[in-house]
Motif scaffolding. Sequence first.
Motif, PDB file in Angstrom:
ATOM      1  N   LYS A   3       0.773  -1.191  -0.032  1.00 58.13           N
ATOM      2  CA  LYS A   3       0.066   0.016   0.004  1.00 58.13           C
ATOM      3  C   LYS A   3       0.871   1.151   0.014  1.00 58.13           C
ATOM      4  CE  LYS A   3      -3.754  -2.076   2.645  1.00 58.13           C
ATOM      5  NZ  LYS A   3      -4.232  -2.427   3.824  1.00 58.13           N
ATOM      6  N   ILE A   4       0.393   2.258  -0.641  1.00 61.15           N
ATOM      7  CA  ILE A   4       1.289   3.560  -0.595  1.00 61.15           C
ATOM      8  C   ILE A   4       0.325   4.497   0.649  1.00 61.15           C
ATOM      9  CG2 ILE A   4       1.848   5.690  -1.996  1.00 61.15           C
ATOM     10  CD1 ILE A   4       1.857   3.667  -4.552  1.00 61.15           C
ATOM     11  N   ILE A   5       1.139   5.050   1.214  1.00 60.64           N
ATOM     12  CA  ILE A   5       0.588   6.258   1.963  1.00 60.64           C
ATOM     13  C   ILE A   5       1.095   7.467   1.870  1.00 60.64           C
ATOM     14  CG2 ILE A   5       0.285   6.955   4.613  1.00 60.64           C
ATOM     15  CD1 ILE A   5      -1.206   4.360   4.133  1.00 60.64           C
ATOM     16  N   VAL A   6       0.485   8.571   1.606  1.00 57.58           N
ATOM     17  CA  VAL A   6       0.982   9.828   1.395  1.00 57.58           C
ATOM     18  C   VAL A   6       0.872  10.475   2.807  1.00 57.58           C
ATOM     19  CG1 VAL A   6       0.966  12.007   0.232  1.00 57.58           C
ATOM     20  CG2 VAL A   6       0.588  10.078  -1.014  1.00 57.58           C
ATOM     21  N   GLN A   7       2.043  11.124   3.555  1.00 52.92           N
ATOM     22  CA  GLN A   7       1.864  12.040   4.572  1.00 52.92           C
ATOM     23  C   GLN A   7       2.491  13.156   4.279  1.00 52.92           C
ATOM     24  OE1 GLN A   7       5.068   9.793   6.883  1.00 52.92           O
ATOM     25  NE2 GLN A   7       3.395   8.717   8.070  1.00 52.92           N
ATOM     26  N   LYS A   8       1.802  14.343   4.929  1.00 54.61           N
ATOM     27  CA  LYS A   8       2.087  15.648   4.567  1.00 54.61           C
ATOM     28  C   LYS A   8       2.556  16.282   5.904  1.00 54.61           C
ATOM     29  CE  LYS A   8       1.241  20.304   4.361  1.00 54.61           C
ATOM     30  NZ  LYS A   8       0.263  21.269   5.352  1.00 54.61           N
ATOM     31  N   PHE A   9       3.706  16.900   6.186  1.00 53.56           N
ATOM     32  CA  PHE A   9       3.995  17.713   7.259  1.00 53.56           C
ATOM     33  C   PHE A   9       3.917  19.327   6.979  1.00 53.56           C
ATOM     34  CE2 PHE A   9       5.324  13.391   7.858  1.00 53.56           C
ATOM     35  CZ  PHE A   9       5.030  13.215   9.150  1.00 53.56           C
ATOM     36  N   GLY A  10       3.414  20.057   7.946  1.00 52.32           N
ATOM     37  CA  GLY A  10       3.321  21.488   7.421  1.00 52.32           C
ATOM     38  C   GLY A  10       4.332  22.290   8.139  1.00 52.32           C
ATOM     39  N   GLY A  11       4.641  23.550   8.037  1.00 49.14           N
ATOM     40  CA  GLY A  11       5.553  24.237   8.542  1.00 49.14           C
ATOM     41  C   GLY A  11       6.066  24.058  10.034  1.00 49.14           C
ATOM     42  N   THR A  12       4.942  24.182  10.911  1.00 41.61           N
ATOM     43  CA  THR A  12       5.379  24.024  12.123  1.00 41.61           C
ATOM     44  C   THR A  12       5.839  22.788  12.411  1.00 41.61           C
ATOM     45  OG1 THR A  12       3.168  24.937  12.587  1.00 41.61           O
ATOM     46  CG2 THR A  12       4.263  24.774  14.480  1.00 41.61           C
ATOM     47  N   SER A  13       5.415  21.568  11.758  1.00 44.49           N
ATOM     48  CA  SER A  13       5.989  20.324  11.938  1.00 44.49           C
ATOM     49  C   SER A  13       7.414  20.231  11.873  1.00 44.49           C
ATOM     50  CB  SER A  13       5.273  19.393  11.334  1.00 44.49           C
ATOM     51  OG  SER A  13       3.743  19.414  11.715  1.00 44.49           O
ATOM     52  N   VAL A  14       7.867  21.044  10.849  1.00 41.35           N
ATOM     53  CA  VAL A  14       9.278  20.959  10.226  1.00 41.35           C
ATOM     54  C   VAL A  14       9.995  22.156  10.555  1.00 41.35           C
ATOM     55  CG1 VAL A  14       8.991  19.184   8.411  1.00 41.35           C
ATOM     56  CG2 VAL A  14       8.605  21.762   8.105  1.00 41.35           C
ATOM     57  N   ALA A  15       9.698  22.799  11.721  1.00 43.92           N
ATOM     58  CA  ALA A  15      10.145  24.327  11.785  1.00 43.92           C
ATOM     59  C   ALA A  15      11.737  24.306  12.093  1.00 43.92           C
ATOM     60  CB  ALA A  15       9.370  24.846  13.384  1.00 43.92           C
ATOM     61  N   ASP A  16      12.296  23.182  12.903  1.00 43.17           N
ATOM     62  CA  ASP A  16      13.893  23.226  13.140  1.00 43.17           C
ATOM     63  C   ASP A  16      14.246  22.043  13.017  1.00 43.17           C
ATOM     64  OD1 ASP A  16      13.186  21.939  15.582  1.00 43.17           O
ATOM     65  OD2 ASP A  16      12.676  23.805  16.692  1.00 43.17           O
ATOM     66  N   THR A  17      15.450  21.713  13.228  1.00 43.27           N
ATOM     67  CA  THR A  17      16.226  20.359  12.837  1.00 43.27           C
ATOM     68  C   THR A  17      15.639  19.254  13.714  1.00 43.27           C
ATOM     69  OG1 THR A  17      17.958  20.997  14.092  1.00 43.27           O
ATOM     70  CG2 THR A  17      18.202  21.108  11.548  1.00 43.27           C
ATOM     71  N   GLU A  18      15.546  19.587  15.182  1.00 45.94           N
ATOM     72  CA  GLU A  18      14.865  18.708  16.026  1.00 45.94           C
ATOM     73  C   GLU A  18      13.470  18.177  15.498  1.00 45.94           C
ATOM     74  OE1 GLU A  18      15.864  16.657  18.784  1.00 45.94           O
ATOM     75  OE2 GLU A  18      17.733  17.867  17.958  1.00 45.94           O
ATOM     76  N   LYS A  19      12.574  19.021  15.221  1.00 45.52           N
ATOM     77  CA  LYS A  19      11.528  18.541  14.791  1.00 45.52           C
ATOM     78  C   LYS A  19      11.553  17.753  13.285  1.00 45.52           C
ATOM     79  CE  LYS A  19       8.525  21.939  17.018  1.00 45.52           C
ATOM     80  NZ  LYS A  19       9.105  23.517  17.134  1.00 45.52           N
ATOM     81  N   ILE A  20      12.519  18.299  12.685  1.00 44.77           N
ATOM     82  CA  ILE A  20      12.466  17.348  11.487  1.00 44.77           C
ATOM     83  C   ILE A  20      13.015  15.959  11.731  1.00 44.77           C
ATOM     84  CG2 ILE A  20      14.180  17.078   9.162  1.00 44.77           C
ATOM     85  CD1 ILE A  20      13.832  20.253   8.987  1.00 44.77           C
ATOM     86  N   LYS A  21      13.852  15.756  12.717  1.00 42.00           N
ATOM     87  CA  LYS A  21      14.354  14.226  13.417  1.00 42.00           C
ATOM     88  C   LYS A  21      12.963  13.759  13.652  1.00 42.00           C
ATOM     89  CE  LYS A  21      18.772  15.294  15.146  1.00 42.00           C
ATOM     90  NZ  LYS A  21      19.619  15.630  16.497  1.00 42.00           N
ATOM     91  N   ASN A  22      12.033  14.346  14.393  1.00 41.39           N
ATOM     92  CA  ASN A  22      10.750  13.852  14.817  1.00 41.39           C
ATOM     93  C   ASN A  22      10.015  13.281  13.730  1.00 41.39           C
ATOM     94  OD1 ASN A  22      10.704  13.533  17.408  1.00 41.39           O
ATOM     95  ND2 ASN A  22       9.971  15.718  17.869  1.00 41.39           N
ATOM     96  N   VAL A  23       9.727  14.122  12.480  1.00 45.57           N
ATOM     97  CA  VAL A  23       9.339  13.821  11.198  1.00 45.57           C
ATOM     98  C   VAL A  23       9.819  12.476  10.814  1.00 45.57           C
ATOM     99  CG1 VAL A  23       8.750  14.489   9.180  1.00 45.57           C
ATOM    100  CG2 VAL A  23       8.259  16.040  10.771  1.00 45.57           C
ATOM    101  N   ALA A  24      11.300  12.559  10.786  1.00 37.99           N
ATOM    102  CA  ALA A  24      11.553  11.408  10.131  1.00 37.99           C
ATOM    103  C   ALA A  24      11.314  10.063  10.833  1.00 37.99           C
ATOM    104  CB  ALA A  24      13.317  11.621  10.182  1.00 37.99           C
ATOM    105  N   LYS A  25      11.243  10.104  12.369  1.00 32.15           N
ATOM    106  CA  LYS A  25      10.762   8.969  12.985  1.00 32.15           C
ATOM    107  C   LYS A  25       9.396   8.552  12.851  1.00 32.15           C
ATOM    108  CE  LYS A  25      13.936   8.976  16.766  1.00 32.15           C
ATOM    109  NZ  LYS A  25      14.538  10.652  17.002  1.00 32.15           N
TER     110      LYS A  25
END
Length: 422
Positions: A3-25
């Motif tokens: 199955k293909i899942i599309v995920q979208k993360f908005g500006g607040t969710s990728v606001a800094d590198t710590e948050k980007i690490k969380n998104v990666a997880k």
Amino acid sequence: MRKIIVQKFGGTSVADTEKIKNVAKTVIKEKQNGNDVVVVVSAMGHTTDYLVKMAKDLSPNPSGREMDMLLSTGEGVSIALLAMAIQAEGYEAISFNAMQIGIMTENVHSKARIVDIKTDKLRKNLNDGKIIVVAGFQGVTEDGEITTLGRGGSDTSAVALAAALNAERCDIYTDVEGVYTTDPRVVPNASRLNEISYEEMLELAHAGANVLHPRSVETAKQFNVPMRVRSSFKLDNMGTLILGVEKMEIYKPVAGVAADLSQARIVVCDVPDKPGVAAKLFTTLAKDNISVDMIIQSYARKISNTNDIAFTVDTADLSKTVAALENLKSDLGTEGDIQVDENIAKVSIVGAGMIDRPGVASTMFETLAQQGINIRMISTSEIKISCLVDKEDAKRAVQALHKVFELESDILAEVKGDLPNV
Ligand code: ADP
Ligand code: ASP
Ligand code: MG
């Protein structure tokens, strides 16, 4: 088939590198569930706002092409950083911008519509086991020109990708835990909705609930893509499902309340009361790609045989609209004023439950009257009633309407990040 899942993360969710690490997880977790994953990201934090501000510092009316060249750069940063963060966790990832994939749009700047998405490259990389990270908000024309989809447009990129890839679902991760009965920043005890229909969500989004870009809901409805809005910070909550199923019984007439603070009202005064005038006016605006929202034409004045036409447009289109109208005045046969008022807001109630239920409109008007709020324009659809009010009254109007239609919850909503970027 996977199955293909599309995920979208908005500006607040990728606001800094710590948050980007969380998104990666979060992305990796979906991959570990055995799904193919395509991730769409917005620009980091308030990047797009800063870019807009810099442009305005340099030019009062920057060209559409250069604005799109500028604004599309924000997403370029976040895709590369997210791909790196995923790779650092030991997973294969690759980032693509819209040009590289072929997210094809019409040849219109600042609010282009997607017409086609090429899927060859995406499918090949998914088959190779890679997580794909795609830049939201941007597109490319047949001539290779860069376009953008309009503020908040990454939601639409994500849903369009989900439709093109026949994905199982499109998950929109954001800074609140789902779709609420109104903006939880305005009413902290707003209720989170477990599910909402495409129709109601579309009206709410058009009415100013900027948790979703209206065209993302339109696309999801058209291609039957199940969408889910959920928090990127609190993953145990399933958020809100947006889908085509209508509820068998609707107990409440109103599902949600929204305010749109980004409209301006224009009145074209003393236009001749004869056939073809409104057609000429609105055809001209349409040719300039200006969307008009509420419209009111006054009764004709008997002696002068003229009337006034009032309507609202997005403030982003205001200067373009006024310039077009000034040019059109002689053609319309009027020397009347063109009045502009930016101190307005559109407040709306939305709900499939208001169909055939008398008294909903009168309760809305009565509630605004009790608050001493003057209504300047009214428009309705089958499942929406909108009132134009003074900007400073908008918050009070939303709070009073949310209360009178019994939409409150016992739980306070959690809102992450600072002000929303749209
Ligand atoms: P993102 O950057 O993730 O795209 P947005 O700022 O565009 O996030 O959208 C999320 C914001 O939408 C929330 O922080 C909230 O303030 C606002 N919002 C407005 N109306 C609603 C609503 N009915 N339900 C949830 N959030 C809403
Ligand atoms: N970055 C763009 C904006 O701020 C697109 C988006 O966030 O959806 O409007
Ligand atoms: Mg958004």
